[in-house]
Design an enzyme around this catalytic site. Structure first.
Site, PDB file in Angstrom:
ATOM      1  N   GLY A 193       0.862  -1.192   0.000  1.00 41.68           N
ATOM      2  CA  GLY A 193       0.000   0.000   0.000  1.00 41.68           C
ATOM      3  C   GLY A 193       0.893   1.235   0.000  1.00 41.68           C
ATOM      4  O   GLY A 193       0.631   2.220   0.678  1.00 41.68           O
ATOM      5  N   GLY A 221       0.174   5.427  -1.485  1.00 39.33           N
ATOM      6  CA  GLY A 221      -0.812   6.347  -0.933  1.00 39.33           C
ATOM      7  C   GLY A 221      -0.171   7.473  -0.142  1.00 39.33           C
ATOM      8  O   GLY A 221       1.033   7.724  -0.224  1.00 39.33           O
ATOM      9  N   ASP A 232       2.156  -2.137  -4.352  1.00 35.37           N
ATOM     10  CA  ASP A 232       0.827  -1.520  -4.426  1.00 35.37           C
ATOM     11  C   ASP A 232       0.102  -2.111  -5.627  1.00 35.37           C
ATOM     12  O   ASP A 232       0.687  -2.882  -6.412  1.00 35.37           O
ATOM     13  CB  ASP A 232       0.972   0.015  -4.562  1.00 35.37           C
ATOM     14  N   TYR A 250     -15.238   1.524   8.795  1.00 28.69           N
ATOM     15  CA  TYR A 250     -13.788   1.711   8.895  1.00 28.69           C
ATOM     16  C   TYR A 250     -13.340   1.548  10.356  1.00 28.69           C
ATOM     17  O   TYR A 250     -12.395   0.805  10.654  1.00 28.69           O
ATOM     18  CB  TYR A 250     -13.453   3.110   8.369  1.00 28.69           C
TER      19      TYR A 250
HETATM   20  P1  NAD Z   1      -4.263   5.905   0.946  1.00 25.49           P
HETATM   21  O1  NAD Z   1      -5.657   5.624   0.519  1.00 25.49           O
HETATM   22  O2  NAD Z   1      -3.670   7.218   0.612  1.00 25.49           O
HETATM   23  O3  NAD Z   1      -3.283   4.780   0.389  1.00 25.49           O
HETATM   24  C1  NAD Z   1      -3.610   3.432   0.429  1.00 25.49           C
HETATM   25  C2  NAD Z   1      -2.778   2.740  -0.627  1.00 25.49           C
HETATM   26  O4  NAD Z   1      -3.132   1.362  -0.598  1.00 25.49           O
HETATM   27  C3  NAD Z   1      -3.072   3.232  -2.055  1.00 25.49           C
HETATM   28  O5  NAD Z   1      -1.887   3.517  -2.726  1.00 25.49           O
HETATM   29  C4  NAD Z   1      -3.817   2.083  -2.694  1.00 25.49           C
HETATM   30  O6  NAD Z   1      -3.572   1.953  -4.089  1.00 25.49           O
HETATM   31  C5  NAD Z   1      -3.253   0.909  -1.924  1.00 25.49           C
HETATM   32  N1  NAD Z   1      -4.131  -0.245  -1.969  1.00 25.49           N
HETATM   33  C6  NAD Z   1      -5.485  -0.276  -1.877  1.00 25.49           C
HETATM   34  N2  NAD Z   1      -5.929  -1.527  -2.006  1.00 25.49           N
HETATM   35  C7  NAD Z   1      -4.847  -2.306  -2.177  1.00 25.49           C
HETATM   36  C8  NAD Z   1      -4.664  -3.694  -2.369  1.00 25.49           C
HETATM   37  N3  NAD Z   1      -5.698  -4.534  -2.436  1.00 25.49           N
HETATM   38  N4  NAD Z   1      -3.411  -4.151  -2.516  1.00 25.49           N
HETATM   39  C9  NAD Z   1      -2.354  -3.314  -2.480  1.00 25.49           C
HETATM   40  N5  NAD Z   1      -2.472  -1.987  -2.310  1.00 25.49           N
HETATM   41  C10 NAD Z   1      -3.700  -1.495  -2.158  1.00 25.49           C
HETATM   42  O7  NAD Z   1      -4.215   5.657   2.523  1.00 25.49           O
HETATM   43  P2  NAD Z   1      -3.179   6.243   3.584  1.00 25.49           P
HETATM   44  O8  NAD Z   1      -3.721   7.526   4.056  1.00 25.49           O
HETATM   45  O9  NAD Z   1      -1.805   6.163   3.055  1.00 25.49           O
HETATM   46  O10 NAD Z   1      -3.400   5.198   4.761  1.00 25.49           O
HETATM   47  C11 NAD Z   1      -2.610   4.052   4.920  1.00 25.49           C
HETATM   48  C12 NAD Z   1      -3.061   3.327   6.165  1.00 25.49           C
HETATM   49  O11 NAD Z   1      -3.022   4.211   7.293  1.00 25.49           O
HETATM   50  C13 NAD Z   1      -4.500   2.803   6.108  1.00 25.49           C
HETATM   51  O12 NAD Z   1      -4.576   1.594   6.807  1.00 25.49           O
HETATM   52  C14 NAD Z   1      -5.279   3.859   6.846  1.00 25.49           C
HETATM   53  O13 NAD Z   1      -6.447   3.325   7.419  1.00 25.49           O
HETATM   54  C15 NAD Z   1      -4.290   4.273   7.913  1.00 25.49           C
HETATM   55  N6  NAD Z   1      -4.575   5.602   8.445  1.00 25.49           N
HETATM   56  C16 NAD Z   1      -4.411   6.713   7.670  1.00 25.49           C
HETATM   57  C17 NAD Z   1      -4.701   7.967   8.198  1.00 25.49           C
HETATM   58  C18 NAD Z   1      -4.535   9.215   7.388  1.00 25.49           C
HETATM   59  O14 NAD Z   1      -4.913  10.306   7.856  1.00 25.49           O
HETATM   60  N7  NAD Z   1      -3.940   9.155   6.193  1.00 25.49           N
HETATM   61  C19 NAD Z   1      -5.161   8.079   9.514  1.00 25.49           C
HETATM   62  C20 NAD Z   1      -5.368   6.903  10.244  1.00 25.49           C
HETATM   63  C21 NAD Z   1      -5.035   5.673   9.719  1.00 25.49           C
HETATM   64  N1  SER Z   2      -7.634  10.222   8.266  1.00 25.37           N
HETATM   65  C1  SER Z   2      -8.374   9.011   8.399  1.00 25.37           C
HETATM   66  C2  SER Z   2      -9.740   9.135   7.846  1.00 25.37           C
HETATM   67  O1  SER Z   2     -10.251  10.232   7.859  1.00 25.37           O
HETATM   68  C3  SER Z   2      -8.459   8.640   9.868  1.00 25.37           C
HETATM   69  O2  SER Z   2      -8.268   7.292   9.986  1.00 25.37           O
HETATM   70  O3  SER Z   2     -10.293   8.155   7.437  1.00 25.37           O
END
Ligand code: NAD
Ligand code: SER
Length: 311
Positions: free
Chosen positions: A8, A11, A34, A142
């Site tokens: 992943g 992202g 990814d 979620y």
């Molecule tokens: P994002 O959506 O920006 O990136 C997720 C990445 O995962 C993408 O590049 C997507 O192409 C890839 N992906 C989706 N399905 C896939 C699959 N089946 N196989 C391989 N890759 C796949 O998300 P993010 O913001 O980078 O978040 C990453 C993690 O952190 C997640 O678990 C999210 O819940 C957690 N998180 C993020 C935040 C935030 O504010 N960004 C806050 C809390 C938790």
């Molecule tokens: N930034 C994330 C969301 O809004 C928190 O997990 O989903």
């Protein structure tokens, strides 16, 4: 030296995490993976593999054949996108985790990072300075998937000795990579709109306070947690982590110091209910005590670095 994989990786978090890990451990030690056929250019300085976290056998084969010993599993649907497709969100957010936890249980992977979220909390949770251990009744698919994931991480640690570590990230703010469908996304978009057109329509109301964090803090915290001695990691579900906390109105006031004519209007949508169910601010004293966590960016510092780096 362990080989590392970020699954992943393309992202919002993955892009910056891969770069930080490559910087620390060497580009060739960190595999980005990814769904995309090709890596974004920014990740071209090291190995990339197209891999679907739901293709269990392919993931297993790649990790075993390449002797990858640390996995950061980031593939997931975020809060807003997940509400539109709850069945798939549950599938993706849970199945990928079991594939990785089982590889760790079998001894192939030595250390796992899996991110949780402030979404594990719900409307019955105390909203201010939300403690590490408290009522958790998440009302989004979620949040339910993250809470279940936390329970499974702790279970795999207690039953099978899996070294899994996790953080309940707040909303993450960065200028390098766009957010991927969360409820906190407004707090990134607002900066780009302030710089480009000078106005912004916010999908949350003016007084909705949420916990937030600048990406550099989040990446540093993640790597510090993963590098900490195992005996210091007392919590194997997920650690609360605080950066700063603000409402859209408070953020607007700070942005106006850089763009005095900036105008915001408010059109709350379905994401308002999600935000209303989440904490306003977070108590992260366990992370401070156990592995020395300390945030470096308050709201003012976050706004300054965002405004200076968006052109
Ligand atoms: P994002 O959506 O920006 O990136 C997720 C990445 O995962 C993408 O590049 C997507 O192409 C890839 N992906 C989706 N399905 C896939 C699959 N089946 N196989 C391989 N890759 C796949 O998300 P993010 O913001 O980078 O978040 C990453 C993690 O952190 C997640 O678990 C999210 O819940 C957690 N998180 C993020 C935040 C935030 O504010 N960004 C806050 C809390 C938790
Ligand atoms: N930034 C994330 C969301 O809004 C928190 O997990 O989903």
């Amino acid at each position: 030296m362990s080989k590392i994989m970020v699954l992943g990786s393309c992202g919002q978090i993955g892009t910056e995490l891969v770069l930080a890990l490559r910087n620390k451990f060497g580009a060739n030690m960190v595999f980005a993976a990814d769904l995309h056929q090709e890596a974004p250019q920014i990740l071209n300085n090291g190995p990339y593999i197209q891999l679907d976290a739901l293709e269990k056998q392919k993931v297993r084969t790649f990790i075993i054949d390449n002797k990858i010993e640390q996995v950061y599993l980031l593939a997931a649907l975020l809060s807003a996108t997940a509400e539109k497709n709850p069945d798939f969100a549950w599938k993706l957010n849970m199945e990928g985790l079991f594939t990785i936890l089982d590889l760790a249980k079998e001894g192939y992977i030595k250390k796992v990072f899996w991110p949780s979220s402030i979404a594990v909390f719900g409307p019955t949770t105390p909203a201010d300075k939300t403690p590490q251990h408290t009522i958790m009744e998440p009302s989004t698919v979620y949040g339910i998937s993250k809470q279940a994931g936390e329970r499974w991480c702790e279970y795999y640690h207690n039953k099978f000795g899996v070294d899994v570590r996790s953080i309940r990230y707040p909303g993450l703010i960065s200028y390098k990579s766009p957010p991927g469908g969360g409820t906190t996304d407004y707090a990134v978009d607002i900066f780009f709109k302030a710089k480009s057109v000078g106005n912004f329509t916010c999908f949350l109301s003016a007084d909705t306070a949420l916990p937030m964090m600048f990406m550099d803090d989040a990446i540093r915290g993640t790597i510090e947690l993963m590098e900490a001695p195992a005996e210091n990691i007392k919590i194997r579900s997920a650690y609360n982590l605080a950066g700063c906390s603000f409402t859209p109105a408070e953020l607007t006031a700070e942005i106006k110091l850089f763009v005095p004519n900036f105008h915001i209007d408010y059109q709350p949508d379905y994401r308002q209910a999600i935000a209303d169910s989440w904490p306003n601010s977070i108590d992260d004293s366990h992370a401070q005590k156990d592995w020395g966590w300390k945030a470096q960016y308050d709201t003012k510092a976050l706004v300054k670095v965002m405004m200076e780096n968006i052109h």
